[in-house]
Design an enzyme around this catalytic site. Structure first.
Site, PDB file in Angstrom:
ATOM      1  N   ASN A   1      28.404  52.271  40.003  1.00 24.95           N
ATOM      2  CA  ASN A   1      28.491  50.808  39.955  1.00 24.95           C
ATOM      3  C   ASN A   1      28.562  50.313  41.392  1.00 24.95           C
ATOM      4  O   ASN A   1      29.593  50.473  42.049  1.00 24.95           O
ATOM      5  CB  ASN A   1      29.748  50.403  39.177  1.00 24.95           C
ATOM      6  CG  ASN A   1      30.033  48.911  39.253  1.00 24.95           C
ATOM      7  OD1 ASN A   1      29.160  48.121  39.621  1.00 24.95           O
ATOM      8  ND2 ASN A   1      31.251  48.525  38.894  1.00 24.95           N
TER       9      ASN A   1
ATOM     10  N   LYS B   1      28.557  47.326  42.410  1.00 29.69           N
ATOM     11  CA  LYS B   1      29.257  46.033  42.543  1.00 29.69           C
ATOM     12  C   LYS B   1      28.437  45.092  43.440  1.00 29.69           C
ATOM     13  O   LYS B   1      27.214  45.147  43.399  1.00 29.69           O
ATOM     14  CB  LYS B   1      30.670  46.247  43.071  1.00 29.69           C
ATOM     15  CG  LYS B   1      31.431  47.344  42.333  1.00 29.69           C
ATOM     16  CD  LYS B   1      32.889  47.348  42.651  1.00 29.69           C
ATOM     17  CE  LYS B   1      33.537  48.556  42.000  1.00 29.69           C
ATOM     18  NZ  LYS B   1      34.974  48.484  41.982  1.00 29.69           N
TER      19      LYS B   1
ATOM     20  N   HIS C   1      33.913  44.771  32.800  1.00 26.12           N
ATOM     21  CA  HIS C   1      34.583  45.409  33.946  1.00 26.12           C
ATOM     22  C   HIS C   1      35.820  44.599  34.309  1.00 26.12           C
ATOM     23  O   HIS C   1      35.815  43.373  34.214  1.00 26.12           O
ATOM     24  CB  HIS C   1      33.608  45.491  35.125  1.00 26.12           C
ATOM     25  CG  HIS C   1      34.100  46.356  36.237  1.00 26.12           C
ATOM     26  ND1 HIS C   1      35.076  45.945  37.116  1.00 26.12           N
ATOM     27  CD2 HIS C   1      33.776  47.629  36.591  1.00 26.12           C
ATOM     28  CE1 HIS C   1      35.318  46.923  37.972  1.00 26.12           C
ATOM     29  NE2 HIS C   1      34.548  47.959  37.672  1.00 26.12           N
TER      30      HIS C   1
ATOM     31  N   GLU D   1      36.988  43.696  36.996  1.00 22.20           N
ATOM     32  CA  GLU D   1      36.770  42.660  38.014  1.00 22.20           C
ATOM     33  C   GLU D   1      36.161  41.413  37.391  1.00 22.20           C
ATOM     34  O   GLU D   1      36.431  40.286  37.840  1.00 22.20           O
ATOM     35  CB  GLU D   1      35.898  43.218  39.157  1.00 22.20           C
ATOM     36  CG  GLU D   1      36.691  44.226  39.993  1.00 22.20           C
ATOM     37  CD  GLU D   1      35.863  45.265  40.720  1.00 22.20           C
ATOM     38  OE1 GLU D   1      34.623  45.140  40.787  1.00 22.20           O
ATOM     39  OE2 GLU D   1      36.472  46.229  41.229  1.00 22.20           O
TER      40      GLU D   1
ATOM     41  N   GLU E   1      38.972  52.565  32.434  1.00 17.68           N
ATOM     42  CA  GLU E   1      39.218  52.349  33.857  1.00 17.68           C
ATOM     43  C   GLU E   1      40.571  51.671  34.040  1.00 17.68           C
ATOM     44  O   GLU E   1      40.664  50.435  33.946  1.00 17.68           O
ATOM     45  CB  GLU E   1      38.133  51.454  34.445  1.00 17.68           C
ATOM     46  CG  GLU E   1      36.740  52.012  34.316  1.00 17.68           C
ATOM     47  CD  GLU E   1      35.822  51.447  35.396  1.00 17.68           C
ATOM     48  OE1 GLU E   1      35.286  52.243  36.152  1.00 17.68           O
ATOM     49  OE2 GLU E   1      35.675  50.225  35.485  1.00 17.68           O
TER      50      GLU E   1
ATOM     51  N   GLY F   1      39.240  51.315  42.958  1.00 11.78           N
ATOM     52  CA  GLY F   1      39.109  50.980  44.371  1.00 11.78           C
ATOM     53  C   GLY F   1      40.384  51.163  45.171  1.00 11.78           C
ATOM     54  O   GLY F   1      40.480  50.694  46.304  1.00 11.78           O
TER      55      GLY F   1
ATOM     56  N   SER G   1      38.584  55.416  41.187  1.00 10.84           N
ATOM     57  CA  SER G   1      38.747  56.264  42.373  1.00 10.84           C
ATOM     58  C   SER G   1      38.264  57.700  42.163  1.00 10.84           C
ATOM     59  O   SER G   1      38.837  58.637  42.724  1.00 10.84           O
ATOM     60  CB  SER G   1      40.203  56.238  42.853  1.00 10.84           C
ATOM     61  OG  SER G   1      40.559  54.921  43.251  1.00 10.84           O
TER      62      SER G   1
END
Ligand code: PEP
Length: 251
Positions: A8, A10, A91, A93, A165, A171, A210
């Site tokens: 991904n 992003k 996701h 985010e 996730e 991240g 991660s």
């Protein structure tokens, strides 16, 4: 079950990154037992599609509607038209930055399926939720609420993957403990079986958060882990190729 390794990108990537995509594509060719895919920014879906032959290409989001007055948005039909075969939905985010609820993710998932895309639906708890002992309940509710109604439930394994996730692992360099991943993937599998019957057994459940060259082998070898959704470590071939190679050993 073939392992599925998805990068991904992003909001990272301009045309210069196509060289990385080509190298990842060649690596996928050397690891035929692994399904490899990249989700670049929407601007690169078409160019990336033209640059690769082995890997899947996907979007990172789509609108709930097929078309219309939604300035700046992208529909699933457009992603498919640009060359995408799949889309990542829900996701964390997107849930955080755009207030996406499970109901919105489900609506997007149904539009994306209708456009012929396959799905990676993301779920995961925050650190506060984990610390409060609510991780399984939160993730279970996200699975139940985000799953699309499938026209042909028997095809679930071909149309859908789930990415677990944990929000606190994305991240941050903090990876979830393998034992916790195993427990959560088993809980997700139970929800999938309840929703989809036997077909739920064929849905791949990826871990994301991660993942890197050092931890990939242990995570991918864990019971119930069908692959990885990889952010930061998918941006360079140097970081991403060892993850694909680690999956190949789990084939
Ligand atoms: C992700 O964005 O889905 C992700 C898992 O990111 P990272 O690998 O950078 O934690």
């Amino acid at each position: 079950m073939r392992p599925y390794i998805v990068g991904n990108w992003k909001m990272n990537g301009v045309k210069a990154m196509l060289a990385e995509a080509r190298a990842i594509d060649r690596a996928a060719g050397r690891n035929p037992g692994v399904d490899v895919a990249l989700a670049p920014p929407a601007t690169l879906i078409g160019p990336l599609r033209d640059a690769v032959t082995m890997i899947g290409v996907g979007g990172q989001d789509c609108h709930t509607a097929e078309k219309g007055a939604h300035t700046g948005d992208m529909s699933a039909v457009m992603l498919a038209d640009a060359g995408a075969d799949f889309v990542i939905l829900g996701h964390s985010e997107r849930r955080r930055d755009h207030g996406e609820t499970d109901a919105v993710v489900k609506a997007k998932a149904e539009t994306a399926l209708a456009a012929g895309l396959t799905l990676i639906v993301c779920v995961g708890e925050t650190l506060a939720e984990r610390d409060a002992g609510q991780a399984e309940a939160i993730v279970g509710a996200q699975v139940d609420g985000s799953l699309p109604v499938l026209a042909d439930p028997a095809s679930a394994g071909l149309r859908l993957a789930i990415a677990y996730e944990p929000v606190w692992a994305i991240g941050t360099g903090r990876v979830a403990a393998v034992e916790d991943v195993v427990v959560m993937h088993a809980a997700i599998r139970e929800r999938l079986m309840a929703a989809l019957g036997e077909a739920g057994a064929a849905v791949r459940i990826l871990y994301g958060g991660s993942v890197n060259a050092e931890n990939a082998a242990a995570l991918l070898a864990a019971e119930g882990v069908g692959g990885a959704l990889v952010g930061g470590a998918s941006l360079t071939t140097e970081a991403f190729l060892p993850i694909i190679a680690a999956a190949s050993h789990e084939d």
